[in-house]
Design a protein around this motif. Structure first.
Motif, mmCIF file in Angstrom:
data_model
loop_
_atom_site.group_PDB
_atom_site.id
_atom_site.type_symbol
_atom_site.label_atom_id
_atom_site.label_comp_id
_atom_site.label_asym_id
_atom_site.label_seq_id
_atom_site.Cartn_x
_atom_site.Cartn_y
_atom_site.Cartn_z
ATOM 1 N N HIS A 281 0.830 -1.230 0.089
ATOM 2 C CA HIS A 281 -0.005 0.065 0.299
ATOM 3 C C HIS A 281 1.013 1.305 -0.074
ATOM 4 O O HIS A 281 2.029 1.062 0.779
ATOM 5 C CB HIS A 281 -1.042 -0.011 1.185
ATOM 6 N N THR B 221 -4.734 6.966 -0.392
ATOM 7 C CA THR B 221 -4.271 5.554 -0.407
ATOM 8 C C THR B 221 -4.462 4.441 -1.265
ATOM 9 O O THR B 221 -5.656 4.667 -1.761
ATOM 10 C CB THR B 221 -4.003 4.976 1.136
ATOM 11 N N THR B 222 -3.570 3.726 -1.809
ATOM 12 C CA THR B 222 -3.753 2.835 -2.724
ATOM 13 C C THR B 222 -3.150 1.610 -2.761
ATOM 14 O O THR B 222 -2.100 1.648 -2.200
ATOM 15 C CB THR B 222 -3.424 3.443 -4.318
ATOM 16 N N SER B 223 -3.422 0.462 -3.295
ATOM 17 C CA SER B 223 -2.824 -0.827 -3.311
ATOM 18 C C SER B 223 -2.199 -1.149 -4.653
ATOM 19 O O SER B 223 -1.499 -2.091 -4.799
ATOM 20 C CB SER B 223 -3.714 -1.926 -2.808
ATOM 21 N N GLY C 75 3.040 -3.346 -5.381
ATOM 22 C CA GLY C 75 1.991 -2.530 -5.417
ATOM 23 C C GLY C 75 2.466 -1.164 -5.957
ATOM 24 O O GLY C 75 1.460 -0.155 -5.958
#
Length: 376
Positions: free
Chosen positions: A136, A148-150, A291
């Motif tokens: 992440h 936030t991002t995966s 990620g």
């Protein structure tokens, strides 16, 4: 499917191609772009889109018909001139070359038009990124907002804010700069220069990568790139705020050249624009980091050789296809993509590199050979 929503930083050709091919496969993505609006700035000049990478990306994006509609017919013509104006190569556009020319802005627009409303978020300048662990990442924008991002993809060009998550490499000055000028309504107002350039592209090379290159664009416009190999301090001594003086100083480096060639510099209808050329090390790569990945200039910034936009679009299409093939196993998709991209980008980056340091005769012969081969 457990495919994550994909975060793409940068609405250039590579990032938009990635978003479009993902959309075709019904994989959600959002593109974050620093520019406040699609037409906030000019999108550059002409691009020759190659049948072995750029056109394959367009096909993967399902936009072949739209692409054909924006091709500028006749612009694949190529002319190479000696400094005295002698024509050394004059190759017409026979309509069967593999590198049709389009305006970059038109190509970007057909990609934008192919995406769902809201897929591109404008005015979202990224200032930093950081790892949160376990694949992440957090993205911080200039207004203080964060997401936030995966799955984070850096398609944000030379000075990528995503690249530091993967690599310590930074672009270095290549020792070469372009000075751009434009002439408008050329057939009426600049007929000698228009005749020298012809109906497509023109190159007048000299030793060590120095030279004058020009392209005929839409609406009777000629876009010129003056190529000089000088340290940055040399250009710092030129006052580019004084357009006429800057043009005269640049033209001085071409004393004795044919007046129809130097007119491309001195008769410019806008002030000359300096563009220092930076590049990442050829063969730039990194260890797999969960990620996150890169494409285009963020991954492999090249010395200009006609491959940059094509390579970025191909990266975007290949990454999207890898994700679509492994929607529930993103790390396998990223590994597959990077293992193919690293050698491919090194190969594309090496095209034409051997011409930069040749003497006059060899540089001209090498350029003629390169253009002759590429037009077949």
């Amino acid at each position: 499917m457990n495919t994550p929503h994909i975060t793409i930083i940068g609405a250039g050709l590579g990032g938009l191609t990635l978003a479009r091919v993902l959309h075709i496969h019904r994989i959600p993505a959002t593109v974050y772009e620093a520019e406040p609006a699609p037409m906030a700035r000019a999108q550059g000049g002409m691009l020759d889109i190659h049948d072995y990478n750029g056109q394959l990306a367009i096909e993967a994006a399902g936009l072949t018909d739209e692409f054909r509609d924006i091709i500028l017919q006749g612009r694949q013509a190529m002319r190479i001139l000696a400094p005295d104006g002698t024509i050394l190569l004059d190759k017409a556009d026979g309509g069967n070359g593999g590198r049709p020319e389009v305006q970059r802005g038109d190509l970007r627009q057909i990609l934008l038009d192919s995406l769902p409303v809201g897929a591109v978020q404008w005015g979202r300048k990224v200032v930093s990124t950081r790892s949160l662990g376990e694949g992440h990442h957090e993205v911080t924008f200039a207004d203080g907002d964060t997401i936030t991002t995966s799955l984070l993809v850096g398609a944000d060009g030379a000075w990528s804010r995503v690249r530091p998550l993967l690599s310590d490499a930074t672009p270095a000055y290549t020792g070469m700069s372009y000075v751009e000028t434009y002439l408008f309504d050329v057939d009426t107002r600049h007929p000698a220069a228009a005749q020298a350039v012809g109906s497509g592209s023109m190159a007048a090379p000299a030793a060590g990568g120095k030279g004058i290159q020009a392209q005929r664009e839409m609406g009777g416009t000629i876009h010129t790139y003056v190529v000089l190999r000088e340290p940055r301090e040399w250009f710092d001594a030129i006052d580019f705020a004084d357009g006429a003086a800057a043009a005269a100083r640049i033209a001085k480096e071409f004393d004795g050249w044919a007046p129809e060639l130097t007119a491309l510099i001195t008769d410019g209808d806008v002030p000359p624009l300096l563009r220092p050329i930076f590049a990442l090390p050829l063969g730039h790569k990194w260890e797999r980091v969960p990620g996150v990945t890169l494409l285009g200039d963020a991954a492999h910034l090249l010395t200009p050789n006609g491959e940059g936009a094509n390579s970025a679009m191909y990266d975007g299409a290949e990454l999207a296809k890898a994700i679509a093939a492994h929607p529930c196993d993103i790390e396998t998709a990223l590994t597959q993509y990077e293992e193919a991209m690293f050698p491919r980008s090194a190969e594309f980056g090496s095209i034409g590199a051997e011409l930069h340091d040749l003497d006059d005769d060899d540089a001209v012969a090498g350029l003629i050979k390169l253009y002759t081969e590429n037009s077949n």
